[in-house]
Each structure stands twice: as C-alpha cells, then as structure tokens.
Design a protein around this motif. Structure first.
Motif, PDB file in Angstrom:
ATOM      1  N   ASP A 105       0.827  -1.206   0.000  1.00  0.00           N
ATOM      2  CA  ASP A 105       0.000   0.000   0.000  1.00  0.00           C
ATOM      3  C   ASP A 105       0.865   1.262   0.000  1.00  0.00           C
ATOM      4  N   ASP A 106       1.925   1.243  -0.833  1.00  0.00           N
ATOM      5  CA  ASP A 106       2.861   2.367  -0.930  1.00  0.00           C
ATOM      6  C   ASP A 106       2.554   3.107  -2.230  1.00  0.00           C
ATOM      7  N   GLY A 107       1.963   4.307  -2.115  1.00  0.00           N
ATOM      8  CA  GLY A 107       1.531   5.058  -3.289  1.00  0.00           C
ATOM      9  C   GLY A 107       2.664   5.409  -4.231  1.00  0.00           C
ATOM     10  N   ASP A 108       3.762   5.962  -3.665  1.00  0.00           N
ATOM     11  CA  ASP A 108       4.895   6.339  -4.520  1.00  0.00           C
ATOM     12  C   ASP A 108       5.482   5.116  -5.223  1.00  0.00           C
ATOM     13  N   ARG A 109       5.619   4.046  -4.469  1.00  0.00           N
ATOM     14  CA  ARG A 109       6.187   2.834  -5.053  1.00  0.00           C
ATOM     15  C   ARG A 109       5.285   2.292  -6.156  1.00  0.00           C
ATOM     16  N   MET A 110       3.957   2.362  -5.936  1.00  0.00           N
ATOM     17  CA  MET A 110       3.021   1.890  -6.951  1.00  0.00           C
ATOM     18  C   MET A 110       3.119   2.738  -8.216  1.00  0.00           C
ATOM     19  N   ALA A 111       3.274   4.064  -8.041  1.00  0.00           N
ATOM     20  CA  ALA A 111       3.382   4.943  -9.202  1.00  0.00           C
ATOM     21  C   ALA A 111       4.607   4.585 -10.041  1.00  0.00           C
ATOM     22  N   HIS A 112       5.741   4.409  -9.371  1.00  0.00           N
ATOM     23  CA  HIS A 112       6.960   4.038 -10.085  1.00  0.00           C
ATOM     24  C   HIS A 112       6.835   2.640 -10.714  1.00  0.00           C
ATOM     25  N   ALA A 113       6.167   1.728  -9.974  1.00  0.00           N
ATOM     26  CA  ALA A 113       6.027   0.357 -10.476  1.00  0.00           C
ATOM     27  C   ALA A 113       5.181   0.336 -11.741  1.00  0.00           C
ATOM     28  N   TYR A 114       4.091   1.112 -11.757  1.00  0.00           N
ATOM     29  CA  TYR A 114       3.241   1.131 -12.947  1.00  0.00           C
ATOM     30  C   TYR A 114       3.932   1.815 -14.124  1.00  0.00           C
ATOM     31  N   MET A 115       4.764   2.823 -13.835  1.00  0.00           N
ATOM     32  CA  MET A 115       5.535   3.450 -14.913  1.00  0.00           C
ATOM     33  C   MET A 115       6.525   2.447 -15.518  1.00  0.00           C
ATOM     34  N   GLU A 116       7.169   1.665 -14.661  1.00  0.00           N
ATOM     35  CA  GLU A 116       8.115   0.654 -15.143  1.00  0.00           C
ATOM     36  C   GLU A 116       7.383  -0.428 -15.939  1.00  0.00           C
ATOM     37  N   LEU A 117       6.170  -0.784 -15.481  1.00  0.00           N
ATOM     38  CA  LEU A 117       5.373  -1.779 -16.193  1.00  0.00           C
ATOM     39  C   LEU A 117       5.020  -1.281 -17.599  1.00  0.00           C
ATOM     40  N   GLN A 118       4.687   0.025 -17.666  1.00  0.00           N
ATOM     41  CA  GLN A 118       4.392   0.608 -18.979  1.00  0.00           C
ATOM     42  C   GLN A 118       5.631   0.629 -19.861  1.00  0.00           C
ATOM     43  N   ASP A 119       6.784   1.026 -19.282  1.00  0.00           N
ATOM     44  CA  ASP A 119       8.031   1.075 -20.050  1.00  0.00           C
ATOM     45  C   ASP A 119       8.456  -0.317 -20.528  1.00  0.00           C
ATOM     46  N   GLY A 121       6.573  -2.498 -21.680  1.00  0.00           N
ATOM     47  CA  GLY A 121       5.744  -2.916 -22.818  1.00  0.00           C
ATOM     48  C   GLY A 121       4.652  -3.891 -22.445  1.00  0.00           C
ATOM     49  N   ALA A 122       4.065  -3.733 -21.256  1.00  0.00           N
ATOM     50  CA  ALA A 122       3.023  -4.672 -20.833  1.00  0.00           C
ATOM     51  C   ALA A 122       1.806  -4.620 -21.753  1.00  0.00           C
ATOM     52  N   HIS A 123       1.532  -3.427 -22.334  1.00  0.00           N
ATOM     53  CA  HIS A 123       0.314  -3.263 -23.136  1.00  0.00           C
ATOM     54  C   HIS A 123       0.347  -4.079 -24.434  1.00  0.00           C
ATOM     55  N   ASP A 124       1.553  -4.290 -24.993  1.00  0.00           N
ATOM     56  CA  ASP A 124       1.610  -5.012 -26.270  1.00  0.00           C
ATOM     57  C   ASP A 124       2.426  -6.297 -26.183  1.00  0.00           C
ATOM     58  N   ALA A 125       2.703  -6.778 -24.962  1.00  0.00           N
ATOM     59  CA  ALA A 125       3.518  -7.988 -24.804  1.00  0.00           C
ATOM     60  C   ALA A 125       2.914  -9.198 -25.512  1.00  0.00           C
ATOM     61  N   PRO A 126       1.601  -9.481 -25.355  1.00  0.00           N
ATOM     62  CA  PRO A 126       1.051 -10.641 -26.077  1.00  0.00           C
ATOM     63  C   PRO A 126       1.194 -10.509 -27.592  1.00  0.00           C
ATOM     64  N   ALA A 127       0.990  -9.295 -28.127  1.00  0.00           N
ATOM     65  CA  ALA A 127       1.123  -9.109 -29.574  1.00  0.00           C
ATOM     66  C   ALA A 127       2.566  -9.326 -30.020  1.00  0.00           C
ATOM     67  N   ARG A 128       3.540  -8.848 -29.228  1.00  0.00           N
ATOM     68  CA  ARG A 128       4.955  -9.060 -29.571  1.00  0.00           C
ATOM     69  C   ARG A 128       5.298 -10.544 -29.546  1.00  0.00           C
ATOM     70  N   ALA A 129       4.784 -11.241 -28.527  1.00  0.00           N
ATOM     71  CA  ALA A 129       5.049 -12.683 -28.418  1.00  0.00           C
ATOM     72  C   ALA A 129       4.435 -13.436 -29.594  1.00  0.00           C
ATOM     73  N   GLN A 130       3.218 -13.060 -29.970  1.00  0.00           N
ATOM     74  CA  GLN A 130       2.553 -13.758 -31.071  1.00  0.00           C
ATOM     75  C   GLN A 130       3.239 -13.479 -32.404  1.00  0.00           C
ATOM     76  N   ALA A 555      -5.292  -6.772 -32.574  1.00  0.00           N
ATOM     77  CA  ALA A 555      -5.038  -6.396 -31.178  1.00  0.00           C
ATOM     78  C   ALA A 555      -5.501  -4.983 -30.870  1.00  0.00           C
ATOM     79  N   SER A 556      -5.725  -4.155 -31.897  1.00  0.00           N
ATOM     80  CA  SER A 556      -6.143  -2.770 -31.669  1.00  0.00           C
ATOM     81  C   SER A 556      -7.593  -2.731 -31.205  1.00  0.00           C
ATOM     82  N   PRO A 557      -8.013  -1.647 -30.503  1.00  0.00           N
ATOM     83  CA  PRO A 557      -9.418  -1.544 -30.067  1.00  0.00           C
ATOM     84  C   PRO A 557     -10.397  -1.662 -31.227  1.00  0.00           C
TER      85      PRO A 557
END
Length: 647
Positions: A105-119, A121-130, A555-557
C-alpha cells in the motif's frame, strides 16, 4: 566489451583453449566457427557462466543482460503465447514489483512500479510474443495451444521465441536453425539483423552466417582467431593464410635440408668444422614453422544408377494427405492437404520444393516415396524406378542398439529378399569397406548408433542410401545435423549424381548449388515457382509483414470491436497479387506448350503410324488432355482470385 586474455579452458583432460585472447566489441554480430569438438559450445558455457576459465582473465560487463535459448524440452500446459511472454524478464520483474507495491500500500512505489510496467511494454507484450511465434512458423490457431501439445522440434521453436522475447545486451544462439524450415529461417534472419545488442551464433548454415554476422571467431588449435567479416570473407582470408603458411613451411624445409646437407658433409673436416658448427647453431635457433594440418575433408559420391526411366513418375489428379487415424469413427474422411496435382518428374531434373510451413511439402515427398498412399488420383512410376529417401525423422528410425554394420547387414538382407540387389558387394568385409568411405572405420562400425552424434547418424543414413544405388533421390531436410564440410560434400555429390533429385531444405546454399527449378506448394496446390531463392525470400518477408499487420490490427481496439461484431471471426487475409499473377502466367505458358504438343501428337496419329506406336501416342495424348483440363481449372481459379484481390 567482452575480453578474454590468455584464457585456458579445459573439459576433463582435453584443452579446448590454450592461452587464448580476443576482444569483442558492443553491437558486433559474431559467428563462432570451428570443427566439431573444437570447443564452440564450451565457449558459450564460459560466456554464460556455467563454465569457468582454468587460467587467464575473462570479462563480460556486469550490467549486460543475457539472452540464450534454453536447451531443455519444456513440459508445461501453459499456452504458447503466455509461455513466450514469460521470457521477457524485464516485464516479469515489473509485474512482481507492482504486486509488491500494491501489497505494501505504498503510493509512490506503486506509481513508479506502474511506470516501469508501462516502459516494459506490458500493453503489447502478447502481440509481440505472437509476432515471434507466427514468424517461427506456427499457425494462428496454435497461439494458445498448450506447450506440451507440440512435438519436440516445435517446442524448441517456442524456446527460441522466448529467448528473442527477452530484452538482452548479449544474445547467444547455438544452432538456432536446426528446427526451422526456410520461411522461419528467413524471418529469423530479418529479426536478427535488427537486433541492437552483441550476438554470438554457432551455425552450420553458411548463408545464415553470411546474412547475420560481421565478425567471425575461429577456434583452431586451441586458439581464438578473429576475422573481420562474415563467413565467406573468413573463408577467403583463411585460404590465403593457409597458402602463405604452406609456402613458408616449404621454403623453410628446403633451407633446413640445405643446412643439414652441409653439416653432414663437412662436420668431419677440420677445415670446415667451425662453419659446420655455426650451421648447427643456426638450425637450433630457427623458429620452426608448423606444417599445415588442414581439417580432414569428407567426400563421397552417388554411384551411377542402373537405369534412368523417363519420366521417372507421372502424377495425374493426385491428392496428398493423411488417412483417418485407426481409432477414428467409421466413415471419417481423410485429411487432404494438397489436391489435384498433375505433374511429371523427368530423368535428370533437379527440383527444389518450396512452400511455407504446413503447406504439404513433406506430405508430397512422403507420398512419392510410398510412405503415404495418395488420397486420390494416380501416380504412375517408370519401369525400374529406385527411390532413395532421406526423411526428416529418418534419424529416429535408426535402431539405437544396433551398430552401423548391423544396419547395413539388415538392409542387404531385406533388399535381397525383395530381389532388389543388382551387383552390389554384400560380404561383411565389403560392407565394412563401404562404411569406411563415410568415416565409419575401426571400432566405429561396432559402436551402438544410440551413442552417436546427430551428424554421425545422418552420415549413416546417407551411406545406406548411396549403397542402394537409387535413380530418384527424395531428400527432406537432409542437412539438419550435418556440419559445413559434410554439407558441402553432399552438395558436390548431388551435382555429380546422374539421376533425379527432389529436395526440401532450409539450407539455401544447398538449394542454390543443386536445384535448377523450383516447385511451390501453397494454397492446396503445386505450381512452378517463377523466380530464384531471392525472389522467394522477398515473397516470404511480404507474407510475414502481412501477418504482423493482421495481428496488430486484431489487437487494436478497432480490430477487437470488429472481431466482436463479426462473431470473433479471424481477419480475412488476401493472397498477394504478384505471386498470383506469376502463377497465372506460368499456367498460360504451360497450356500453350501442351496445346502445341497435343496438336503434334494428333498430326502424327493422322499419318501412317506403325501399330506399335499407336498405343504409346494414344496414352501420351490422353495424358496431355488430362493435364490441360487440370490447368484450365487452375487458370479459372487463379483468374477469380485475381479479380477478388483487385476488387
């Protein structure tokens, strides 16, 4: 950079590297070459930390991330896409950090963690793998199949995709092309050319090395020799060095012989003793040049066929595929992969069979080889046809407990019982001598095949085929386990072979050197391919690009919404227009030739023909008319497809 300085590396009592030094710079693409057993795989083990140097200094930058194909066969029910996504170590670390931040429940840590997750490539990882999975030859319907539902070769492709998915600064690839066919190989080359890190690759495919490497590292006599350039440039420079070394050695041997002759002549004479002694000292001080010990060459040849029927075989309306499995319900229809093929195979032809994975290349070859029965139509074999068949799974068919000599004796007995032996020597000593031509000498003829390497097993299969004295060679990926020297020996033997060759291979150097025409197996048919291997590579790259675009669109909307509106139907993919136009031109040309041939036969029949010729001319006219009907049907299909693509 990677540095080795005066490194000594041993495996047991064998010294693989002895006081070896080399420097590899960031971003270099390095081909690691050397004869079998020289230590290439051990060099990789040193780089990945599973082996340690026995002496000297070795360094890889500590911050470099390493990518490598795992050699174990994965046993998991995880879906193929998820399995490959898990190869992205940066993404996995980011996901773990998000879970830990949310748990704390660490807000700052969560913010940094989600930024790292975005960097990451979590949003397109399945498409890259496929994209990786499809590029390596899988079908769109297999993207979510469990890993353990695939055969061993396909699982190794998934391991390769997983290694490419991993962000890395150093990529180690040990024989990455072994389980690939030509379309997957071309895609892999393109991917590796875009790779920005440092890469070391071990391969026996010279065109692959030429395409993806710019430095060659040669392990020779326990030393590391660095050459700037790809494999072909390395060969040229190596040949020059060998010639210079041989010339220098010959000159030194002449000088040594001259000195020794002077010493032997004058050492007993008091007036010349001092001069003789000075020459002895000069001989002792001379730094000896080592004789040239070239790597042992391997060569063989196919024996002259006993006869050459022409045509070798004719196919009339043949459909290729697989019968229903034994446990299938009664009435289950066979699986048809290629249909309505009418073609002839002539004496002396050199045919390369092209086609994307799963289109039916191996099925075609298996049916011609009599391993599979045709689903429909008729295959007419020429009188005296003798087929030599090298199958992809041939190495698995060898009996592990038997020796090379056992295999030869069993083959001779089976062929003798079938009445197929025509003048070959069959005594045990003759068979031992024949095995010796393929480097099976001494105790090796009594060694269990199960303990042999893949290359040795492949040589045994080639040996057995050569002994059978075939006039038609059907070769399905014969180079998978062969080193460069044996591949070149096979190419030379095939070029000198007087019979007919039908070849499926991802080794483009072999295809270029052996084949003078190509058949394309695609979209359920077989047609001539109008072009060379470079044209075929461009066609494959266009196909891969189309697949990637289809995945991105799906994969696009907008693509997801369209798929949902259409009942989640797969996006419709059109066949490229250029290959269709090319095939249509070929069909028209073939129809023109056949019409001329048919008119000539009819004209001949209208004259005074000997009775003995009438039956043969009638059969030929029927064959021409049957093939014309098939070509007319294909012409109509292609015209309709072209109209659809144009629309």
């Amino acid at each position: 950079m990677i540095t080795l300085k005066n490194v000594t590396l041993r495996r047991g009592a064998k010294v693989l590297l002895d006081n070896a030094s080399v420097t590899l710079n960031p971003g270099e693409k390095v081909g690691l070459v050397g004869r079998n057993g020289a230590g290439k795989s051990s060099m990789f083990a040193l780089l990945d930390g599973s082996l340690h140097e026995d002496a000297g200094d070795y360094n890889v930058p500590a911050q470099w991330r390493m990518g490598q194909v795992a050699q174990d066969m994965p046993e998991t029910s995880q879906g193929a896409t998820d399995f490959v996504v898990d190869g992205d170590t940066r993404l996995l670390a980011a996901q773990a950090e998000v879970v830990a931040a949310e748990a704390g429940d660490d807000g700052d840590r969560m913010a940094h963690a989600y930024m790292e997750l975005q960097d990451a490539g979590a949003h397109d990882a399945p498409a890259r793998a496929q994209a990786l999975i499809l590029g390596l030859g899988f079908k769109t319907t297999e993207l979510d199949n469990p890993v353990n539902s695939f055969s061993g070769g396909w699982r190794m492709r998934l391991q390769l995709a997983r290694a490419l998915m991993c962000p890395s600064d150093l990529l180690l690839l040990d024989e990455p092309t072994n389980h690939l066919d030509l379309d997957a190989l071309v895609w892999l080359e393109t991917w590796l050319k875009r790779y920005e890190g440092t890469m070391l690759v071990i391969s026996h495919d010279r065109e692959f090395l030429d395409a993806v490497t710019n430095v060659t590292l040669h392990i020779d006599a326990a030393k590391l020799l660095r050459y700037t350039g790809n494999y072909s440039k390395f060969e040229d420079m190596r040949a020059e060095q060998m010639e210079l070394q041989q010339n220098a050695f010959s000159k030194q041997q002449d000088k040594i012989a001259h000195l020794q002759k002077f010493i032997a002549r004058f050492k007993a004479k008091a007036s010349k003793a001092k001069q003789a002694q000075s020459r002895v000292k000069a001989l002792d001080r001379m730094e000896k040049i080592a004789p040239l010990l070239a790597e042992a060459d391997f060569s063989f040849e196919f024996r002259e066929p006993a006869n050459l029927p022409n045509p070798m075989l004719s196919m009339h309306g043949v459909s290729f595929g697989y019968p229903p499995p034994p446990d299938a319900p009664a009435g289950t229809a066979p699986t048809v992969i290629v249909r309505n093929v009418s073609r002839s195979v002539l004496a002396g032809q050199r045919i390369g069979i092209l086609g994307a994975n799963g289109q039916g290349k191996s099925t075609l070859v298996k049916t011609v080889a009599r391993t599979l029965a045709p689903i429909g139509g008729e295959i007419t074999e020429g009188k005296g046809l003798n087929i030599g068949y090298f199958a992809q799974q041939e190495l698995d068919v060898l009996r592990p407990a038997d020796t090379p000599l056992d295999h030869m004796i069993t083959m001779v007995r089976e062929m003798g019982a079938a009445g197929k032996i025509a003048g070959q020597a069959t005594r045990e000593q003759d068979l031992r001598s024949f095995l010796g031509n393929f480097n099976f000498s001494g105790d090796m003829v009594k060694q269990a095949v199960g303990s042999m390497s893949g290359g040795e097993k492949a040589r045994l299969v080639l040996c057995m085929i050569v002994w059978q004295r075939p006039n038609l060679l059907l070769l399905d990926e014969p180079t998978n386990h062969l080193d460069l020297a044996t591949r070149e020996a096979l190419g030379m033997a095939l070029n000198e072979f007087e019979g007919t060759v039908m070849l499926v291979s991802h080794d483009r150097a072999l295809l270029r050197s052996v084949c003078d025409e190509f058949w394309m197996v695609s979209h359920g048919g077989v047609s001539p391919f109008d072009g060379d291997l470079d044209d075929y590579q461009r066609y494959l790259l266009d196909e891969a690009k189309r697949q990637r675009e289809a995945i991105k669109q799906a994969a696009s909307p907008a693509g997801k919404a369209a798929a949902k509106a259409d009942g989640k139907r797969a996006p419709k993919v059109h066949q490229p227009k250029v290959p269709l136009r090319s095939e249509l031109d070929q069909v028209e040309l073939k129809m023109k030739v056949l019409n001329g041939e048919g008119a000539a036969v009819e004209s001949h029949l209208s004259t005074a023909v000997r009775p003995s010729e009438i039956a043969e001319l009638g059969r030929r006219l029927k064959s021409v008319n049957d093939e014309l009907r098939h070509l007319e049907d294909r012409w109509l299909e292609l015209s309709a497809q072209l109209d659809a693509v144009g629309a």
